[in-house]
Design an enzyme around this catalytic site. Structure first.
Site: not given
Ligand code: PEP
Length: 254
Positions: A9-11, A96, A98, A168, A174, A214, A235-236
């Protein structure tokens, strides 16, 4: 046996096509021979076409990070699931945290989107998870059960098998705080039990449930080694080819 699936997930990053190209030129040759993990890249809309071009002739799939539940019409600023499908997207992330927390998406709205995605054969990756205070107050399972009921309302057994669930925990997204493999496994087992009670054991055994929050190369293997964790939504750490590759490799033998 469920095949692990890693979603990137590049957001709202790497949205300029050249930025997507930079990571994919490095990633694609590294993962080209990996056959026992499904890989889905979910870039911002503006780099989806470039991503599709760059993963051509590989087994990597492309997903969107959101969609609307109507196919066309006067919905300024929204994105049609049909457009996504027609340009070559095969997956879509829905619900998600967010989207839920910043853009006030409700379970009812997400349910409409999930149904629409399934109707046009886009595979939804549907996120559910609890806030930190809910976990601290012992409410995690109740929250998950309610989200499950509402988000998947009206879906039959065939629908359930097609979609992907991403557990999640919101406090882990994040933040650098990861759920321990034991904490994650407990909730994955719980979700599978909900599916078994609502549908049947066979369906529960077949639905893929990813963990997200994370994930890094240093914690991925331990998480993926758990019996009910079928890969991850990242994500990150998906914004660099090398760390995404390490995470994909970590899912290879589970
Ligand atoms: C996500 O955006 O779904 C996510 C899990 O982000 P991160 O890995 O940065 O926590």
């Amino acid at each position: 046996m469920r095949k692990p699936i890693i979603g990137a997930n590049w957001k709202m990053y790497r949205g300029v096509p050249s930025e997507a190209e930079e990571i994919l030129r490095e990633l694609v040759p590294k993962v080209i021979d990996i056959k026992n993990v499904d890989i889905v890249i979910a870039p911002p809309y503006t780099s989806i076409i470039k991503t599709i071009e760059l993963i051509k002739n590989t087994s990597i799939k492309v997903g969107a990070q959101n969609m609307y539940y109507e196919e066309k019409g006067a919905f300024t600023g929204e994105i049609s699931p049909l457009f996504l499908k027609k340009i070559g997207c095969e997956y879509v992330i829905l619900g998600h945290s967010e989207r839920r927390n910043i853009f006030n998406e409700t379970d009812e709205l997400i349910n409409k989107k999930v149904k629409k995605a399934l109707e046009i054969d886009l595979t939804p990756i549907v996120c559910i998870g609890e806030h930190l205070d809910e976990r601290e107050n012992g409410k995690t399972k109740g929250v998950i059960e309610k989200q499950f009921e509402m988000t998947f309302d009206g879906l039959n057994q065939e629908d359930m098998i097609k979609l992907i669930i991403a557990y999640e925990p919101i406090w882990a997204i994040g933040t650098g705080k990861t759920a321990t493999p034991e904490q994650a496994e407990e909730i994955h087992m719980f979700i599978r039990k909900i599916i078994e009670d609502k549908y049947n054991k066979d369906t529960a055994e077949r639905v893929r449930i990813q963990y997200g929050g994370s994930i890094k190369p240093s914690n991925a293997r331990e998480l993926f080694s758990k019996a009910n964790i079928d890969g991850g939504l990242v994500g990150g750490a998906s914004l660099q080819a090398e760390s995404l590759y390490q995470i994909i490799k970590s899912a290879e033998n589970y």
